[in-house]
Scaffold this active site. Sequence first.
Site, PDB file in Angstrom:
ATOM      1  N   ARG A  87      -9.125  -5.252  -1.904  1.00  0.00           N
ATOM      2  CA  ARG A  87      -8.496  -4.365  -0.656  1.00  0.00           C
ATOM      3  C   ARG A  87      -8.578  -3.068  -0.827  1.00  0.00           C
ATOM      4  NH1 ARG A  87      -4.818  -8.050   1.945  1.00  0.00           N
ATOM      5  NH2 ARG A  87      -4.729  -6.296   3.579  1.00  0.00           N
ATOM      6  N   PRO A 126       1.800  -7.539  -5.849  1.00  0.00           N
ATOM      7  CA  PRO A 126       2.437  -8.118  -7.230  1.00  0.00           C
ATOM      8  C   PRO A 126       3.915  -7.238  -7.371  1.00  0.00           C
ATOM      9  CG  PRO A 126       0.257  -7.584  -7.600  1.00  0.00           C
ATOM     10  CD  PRO A 126       0.444  -7.036  -6.121  1.00  0.00           C
ATOM     11  N   GLU A 127       4.724  -8.040  -7.750  1.00  0.00           N
ATOM     12  CA  GLU A 127       6.224  -7.413  -8.074  1.00  0.00           C
ATOM     13  C   GLU A 127       6.433  -7.352  -9.557  1.00  0.00           C
ATOM     14  OE1 GLU A 127       9.092  -9.755  -5.499  1.00  0.00           O
ATOM     15  OE2 GLU A 127       7.425  -9.928  -3.928  1.00  0.00           O
TER      16      GLU A 127
END
Length: 276
Positions: free
Chosen positions: A112, A2-3
């Site tokens: 993750r 996510p940015e």
Amino acid sequence: MPELPEVETVRRTLNQLIKGKKIDHVTVHLARIIQRPDDIKQFEIMLAGHTIVEVERRGKFLRIIMDGLILISHLRMEGRYGLFTSSDPVAKHTHVIFHFNDGTELRYKDVRQFGTMHLFNPGEEFQLPPLSKLGLEPLEESFTLEQFKAVLIGKKTKIKSVLLNQAYVVGIGNIYVDEALFKAGIHPEQSVNSLTDSQFERLHNAIVSTLSESVEAGGSSIKSYVNGQGEMGMFQHQLQVYGRQAQPCENCGSMIEKTIVGGRGTHYCPKCQLYK
């Protein structure tokens, strides 16, 4: 990962969901998510009894402000938060649960397992990693053209690599660098020290407008991103170069090309972004 727009969307959603809630206790199921303090039990004990005052953002980091503590959270690749009731089944890969005294729970899920949490006393968070070495914040009024030029000017590095470096400008990841460079008409491999004043100005404006437009659209749901309410962002439908290799440019009709810059897949239009 996510940015800035995605993290900003999560921030706004969390403020709607958890602001004002009081933590009864915390359960940590995966120790490596907690980076500070080292003692997981201490982390759980320190948070008990504190109330969420506000959720803010610094770059790609969430800054969860409590009455007397600051929690810095990085979502990394696939971290996500969701609000549940205590009776809801706990999904696989749920690593941290904040149990509130009203019977609801903020759950952090991370398939993750790359996400991180750091706990600080107020004010400490800006003096120590991970926030201490972050660069300019592109959606604040302080992000002026003059400041932007001052931190970049003279560098011989490729412009895309510099923009991905969070020590200069924060929050702009691979998607939005490609989009901003396209909007500014600058080739991703052009060196910073070759940029003209006009190019600097176009790029500054393109960064601000690209990120602002994505925030308003709820971010880009590339891969598995959703906000704190499980909703997808919609900016991916507005992408002009990222992920569009071998498709015609919407400006000139040339085929969008893909290359590697600084180890990252990079999309650009060979005509609209001439190499100079």
